[in-house]
Design a protein around this motif. Structure first.
Motif, PDB file in Angstrom:
ATOM      1  N   LYS A 141       0.812  -1.215   0.000  1.00 17.63           N
ATOM      2  CA  LYS A 141       0.000   0.000   0.000  1.00 17.63           C
ATOM      3  C   LYS A 141       0.847   1.267   0.000  1.00 17.63           C
ATOM      4  O   LYS A 141       0.404   2.317  -0.470  1.00 17.63           O
ATOM      5  N   ASN A 161      -3.915   3.645  -6.638  1.00 16.16           N
ATOM      6  CA  ASN A 161      -4.909   2.598  -6.392  1.00 16.16           C
ATOM      7  C   ASN A 161      -4.768   1.419  -7.337  1.00 16.16           C
ATOM      8  O   ASN A 161      -4.961   0.266  -6.930  1.00 16.16           O
ATOM      9  N   ASP A 165      -4.272  -2.349  -5.966  1.00 17.88           N
ATOM     10  CA  ASP A 165      -5.239  -3.391  -6.305  1.00 17.88           C
ATOM     11  C   ASP A 165      -4.553  -4.577  -6.991  1.00 17.88           C
ATOM     12  O   ASP A 165      -4.864  -5.737  -6.709  1.00 17.88           O
TER      13      ASP A 165
END
Length: 202
Positions: A141, A161, A165
């Motif tokens: 992250k 993102n 993901d």
């Protein structure tokens, strides 16, 4: 699956050892043109990834020593220092000086992120301070950057993102199938990725 450790025999030669048994066993000697700056083993344990002073990122097969992929950044980067791999095996973060995009400190001020499987640039960081080290957090992250200077420090950056993901999805697939990476070979011709064009697009 074997686990590997390595040690630097010379400035351009590395000895890889398998530690799948009780004691490390010599596995393969890897020789590189130019000085080796950094090395790591891919999450799959199928490849070694080596950064050289010639500003090449070289991917080697651990099974036969073949060079399966090269990312050539020599035309667009002044200096390269070290790199980090995320825990899924998808991305590589390269600490470097991109020509024309130095931060306020003048050196060690850029981190460029590559997709290992294609050699394509994904995103970048322009730092204000001199950076000494870069690493991904365990969960994919954030990126942690060691900041230089007289006192030193740590800078934390959130990954885009789409990258977060992708890392999560691959790690979940690896949990479900330990042979996941056997289906995805890292192989492509020398990739002189246009970093400056990427900067200009974004």
């Amino acid at each position: 699956t074997s686990t590997f450790l390595f040690y630097l025999k010379t400035q351009s030669e590395i000895e890889l050892c398998s530690i799948s048994s009780n004691a490390p066993q010599p596995h393969r000697t890897v020789r590189i043109e130019g000085t080796i700056l950094d090395i790591n083993v891919h999450t799959s344990n199928n490849y070694s990834i080596i950064l050289t002073q010639r500003r090449l990122i070289v991917v080697h097969s651990l099974s036969n020593g073949e060079v399966t992929a090269v990312i050539d950044v020599s035309s667009q980067i002044h200096n390269v220092y070290n790199f980090a791999l995320d825990s899924s095996g998808l991305y590589l973060a390269l600490l470097c000086d991109v020509k024309g995009y130095k931060g306020a400190c003048g050196k060690k001020s850029n981190v460029v992120f590559f997709e290992i499987g294609t050699g394509k640039v994904q995103c970048y960081i322009d730092g204000v301070f001199e950076m000494n080290e870069v690493m991904f957090d365990e969960y994919g992250k954030f990126v942690v950057v060691g900041v230089g200077g007289s006192k030193g420090g740590v800078s934390l950056w959130k990954l885009p993102n789409n990258m977060k993901d992708a890392i999560y999805n691959v790690k979940e697939q690896v949990k479900a199938d330990a042979n996941f990476w056997e289906m995805y070979e890292i192989r492509y011709d020398d990739n002189d990725e246009d970093i400056n064009n990427y900067y200009n697009r974004n």
